[in-house]
Design a protein around this motif. Structure first.
Motif, PDB file in Angstrom:
ATOM      1  N   GLN A   1       2.066  -6.900   3.914  1.00 14.57           N
ATOM      2  CA  GLN A   1       1.114  -7.470   2.959  1.00 14.57           C
ATOM      3  C   GLN A   1       0.162  -8.439   3.661  1.00 14.57           C
ATOM      4  O   GLN A   1      -1.038  -8.511   3.336  1.00 14.57           O
ATOM      5  N   LYS A   2       0.672  -9.167   4.652  1.00 15.76           N
ATOM      6  CA  LYS A   2      -0.119 -10.181   5.347  1.00 15.76           C
ATOM      7  C   LYS A   2      -0.740  -9.677   6.642  1.00 15.76           C
ATOM      8  O   LYS A   2      -1.550 -10.382   7.251  1.00 15.76           O
ATOM      9  N   LEU A   3      -0.399  -8.484   7.074  1.00 17.38           N
ATOM     10  CA  LEU A   3      -0.853  -7.970   8.371  1.00 17.38           C
ATOM     11  C   LEU A   3      -2.368  -7.874   8.422  1.00 17.38           C
ATOM     12  O   LEU A   3      -3.009  -7.434   7.458  1.00 17.38           O
ATOM     13  N   ASP A   4      -2.939  -8.261   9.544  1.00 15.83           N
ATOM     14  CA  ASP A   4      -4.386  -8.147   9.736  1.00 15.83           C
ATOM     15  C   ASP A   4      -4.819  -6.695   9.579  1.00 15.83           C
ATOM     16  O   ASP A   4      -4.182  -5.787  10.101  1.00 15.83           O
ATOM     17  N   ALA A   5      -5.912  -6.482   8.843  1.00 21.10           N
ATOM     18  CA  ALA A   5      -6.363  -5.122   8.526  1.00 21.10           C
ATOM     19  C   ALA A   5      -6.622  -4.299   9.778  1.00 21.10           C
ATOM     20  O   ALA A   5      -6.360  -3.090   9.803  1.00 21.10           O
ATOM     21  N   ALA A   6      -7.125  -4.918  10.826  1.00 21.16           N
ATOM     22  CA  ALA A   6      -7.436  -4.177  12.048  1.00 21.16           C
ATOM     23  C   ALA A   6      -6.180  -3.578  12.676  1.00 21.16           C
ATOM     24  O   ALA A   6      -6.229  -2.496  13.271  1.00 21.16           O
TER      25      ALA A   6
ATOM     26  N   ASP B   1      -5.080  -0.098  11.589  1.00 17.85           N
ATOM     27  CA  ASP B   1      -5.802   1.037  12.147  1.00 17.85           C
ATOM     28  C   ASP B   1      -5.258   1.447  13.505  1.00 17.85           C
ATOM     29  O   ASP B   1      -5.638   2.469  14.066  1.00 17.85           O
ATOM     30  N   GLU B   2      -4.383   0.632  14.066  1.00 16.58           N
ATOM     31  CA  GLU B   2      -3.747   0.964  15.326  1.00 16.58           C
ATOM     32  C   GLU B   2      -2.421   1.681  15.044  1.00 16.58           C
ATOM     33  O   GLU B   2      -1.989   1.816  13.913  1.00 16.58           O
TER      34      GLU B   2
ATOM     35  N   ASP C   1       6.025  -0.304  13.746  1.00 16.66           N
ATOM     36  CA  ASP C   1       6.975  -0.330  12.633  1.00 16.66           C
ATOM     37  C   ASP C   1       6.490   0.431  11.407  1.00 16.66           C
ATOM     38  O   ASP C   1       7.139   0.385  10.362  1.00 16.66           O
ATOM     39  N   LEU C   2       5.355   1.119  11.542  1.00 20.59           N
ATOM     40  CA  LEU C   2       4.784   1.841  10.410  1.00 20.59           C
ATOM     41  C   LEU C   2       4.708   3.324  10.742  1.00 20.59           C
ATOM     42  O   LEU C   2       3.952   3.742  11.615  1.00 20.59           O
ATOM     43  N   LEU C   3       5.520   4.110  10.056  1.00 22.87           N
ATOM     44  CA  LEU C   3       5.595   5.538  10.343  1.00 22.87           C
ATOM     45  C   LEU C   3       4.421   6.275   9.709  1.00 22.87           C
ATOM     46  O   LEU C   3       4.099   6.088   8.536  1.00 22.87           O
ATOM     47  N   ASP C   4       3.761   7.117  10.503  1.00 17.38           N
ATOM     48  CA  ASP C   4       2.642   7.930  10.040  1.00 17.38           C
ATOM     49  C   ASP C   4       2.929   9.377  10.415  1.00 17.38           C
ATOM     50  O   ASP C   4       2.904   9.738  11.588  1.00 17.38           O
TER      51      ASP C   4
END
Length: 363
Positions: free
Chosen positions: A25-30, A33-34, A38-41
């Motif tokens: 929720q607090k993560l920088d938006a930029a 895009d990387e 920890d974020l599965l795509d």
């Protein structure tokens, strides 16, 4: 799986799962895009983390996906011919790989399940037709008396083929009077569609305050949407759904779906902008098993088995990620004349994320 007897619909989420939620929720938006570790795509095979997911042979899809989608596209008088529908589905893969999360057995993701033509048709049905049906309540009904637009001719002018939609120009003059003028001010159709509308219920009309379904018989679930969901996910029956509408900056708090009278799996379909989805369980030892995934338009998630009653929420909607083919909706839809009829709303969907969350209410 039996319904757990110790689940409280009003319980607070575990701290460890809440910590992961707050991080995104607090993560920088930029940084979204990387390739965030920890974020599965799962939008591409190169992004798959084999330590987290495995190809699933448990959740089988229909052998002929194209026919399922074609049946949905031609299920109502939406001026789509079979030839046009087949053309729109040309090149769509017949099989979709289904993944299961190793640390949360029963949590499945179906990347890119719905082709563009089906996504557009689903939006048309849900937001033109079903939103204009007074049987399907919204969050706005809690504080406003909702006026409904009159039907207008579509297609070649045949008055028997009509569409009652809040997006029609004739509906722009509608005024939504507040139930309590001392608390709320009247709103317009533009305010309703752009800012105020956050959710709509289909079938069983879930009461978000009491966290339960009314005891009265629910209105019918839209037959064509039910047919699509039931065919794609035959292990559950579409009896109730909540359609969530988000804009960048909006969130869905961590919660568990525990009000149904059976433990049949939950199905969630994503449309529009990408969203970060967090899901987790806390063990008896206090340790949490949590996954965070980036869901894209056309993806589907199934929560079943152990994951059926997992905590889940959406801490982030990623701006600027709506697919181009959806971004112009509703001025680009599945019916004749949409470009002209809804020109004033062109680009509405470009800043939206929509989730169709479907569940079975009864055993």
């Amino acid at each position: 799986m039996a319904i757990p007897s110790n689940i409280d619909a009003h319980a607070k989420p575990p701290a460890a799962i809440k910590e992961v939620y707050k991080k995104f929720q607090k993560l920088d938006a930029a940084k979204l895009d990387e390739q965030h570790p920890d974020l599965l795509d799962l939008s591409s095979s190169s992004a798959r983390n084999d330590d987290l997911v495995q190809v699933s042979h448990i959740r089988e899809l229909p052998c002929d996906l194209r026919q399922v989608f074609l049946d949905f596209l031609t299920s109502s008088a939406d001026h789509i011919t079979s030839r046009e529908a087949r053309g729109n589905l040309h090149g769509h893969q017949q099989r979709t790989t289904v993944y299961e999360f190793k640390i949360l057995p029963g949590l499945y993701i179906y990347p890119s399940l719905l082709p563009p033509a089906v996504q557009l048709a689903l939006l048309d049905k849900l937001l033109h037709r079903d939103l204009s049906n007074p049987q399907h309540k919204t969050n706005v009904h809690m504080h406003y008396d909702v006026p409904y637009p009159a039907s207008t001719p579509v297609g070649d002018g045949d008055s028997s083929a009509s569409r009652s939609s809040f997006f029609n120009s004739a509906a722009m003059d509608l005024v939504f009077p507040p139930k309590d003028p001392n608390t709320h001010k009247a709103i317009t159709t533009s305010q309703f569609l752009s800012k105020k509308l956050r959710w709509m219920t289909l079938g069983g009309q879930y009461d978000w305050t009491a966290k339960q379904y009314p005891s009265t018989a629910p209105p019918p679930f839209p037959a064509d949407v039910k047919g699509l969901i039931d065919c794609l996910f035959p292990f559950m029956k579409a009896e109730a759904a909540i359609l969530n509408l988000y804009a960048p900056g909006d969130t869905l708090s961590l919660h568990r779906d525990v009000s149904e009278e059976c433990s049949a799996p939950l199905v969630s379909v994503s449309l529009g902008c990408d969203g970060v989805f967090v899901c987790g369980l806390e063990g008896a030892d206090g340790q949490a098993r949590v996954v965070a995934m980036r869901l894209k338009s056309g993806d589907a998630v199934v929560m079943s088995g152990e994951a059926r009653y997992a905590w889940h929420g959406v801490p982030r909607v990623v701006a600027g990620t709506c697919p181009e083919f959806l971004g112009e909706w509703p001025s680009r839809g599945q019916t004749d004349g949409d470009v002209e009829r809804f020109a004033m709303w062109k680009g509405w969907m470009a800043g939206k994320r929509i989730n169709l969350n479907v569940r079975q209410m009864f055993a």
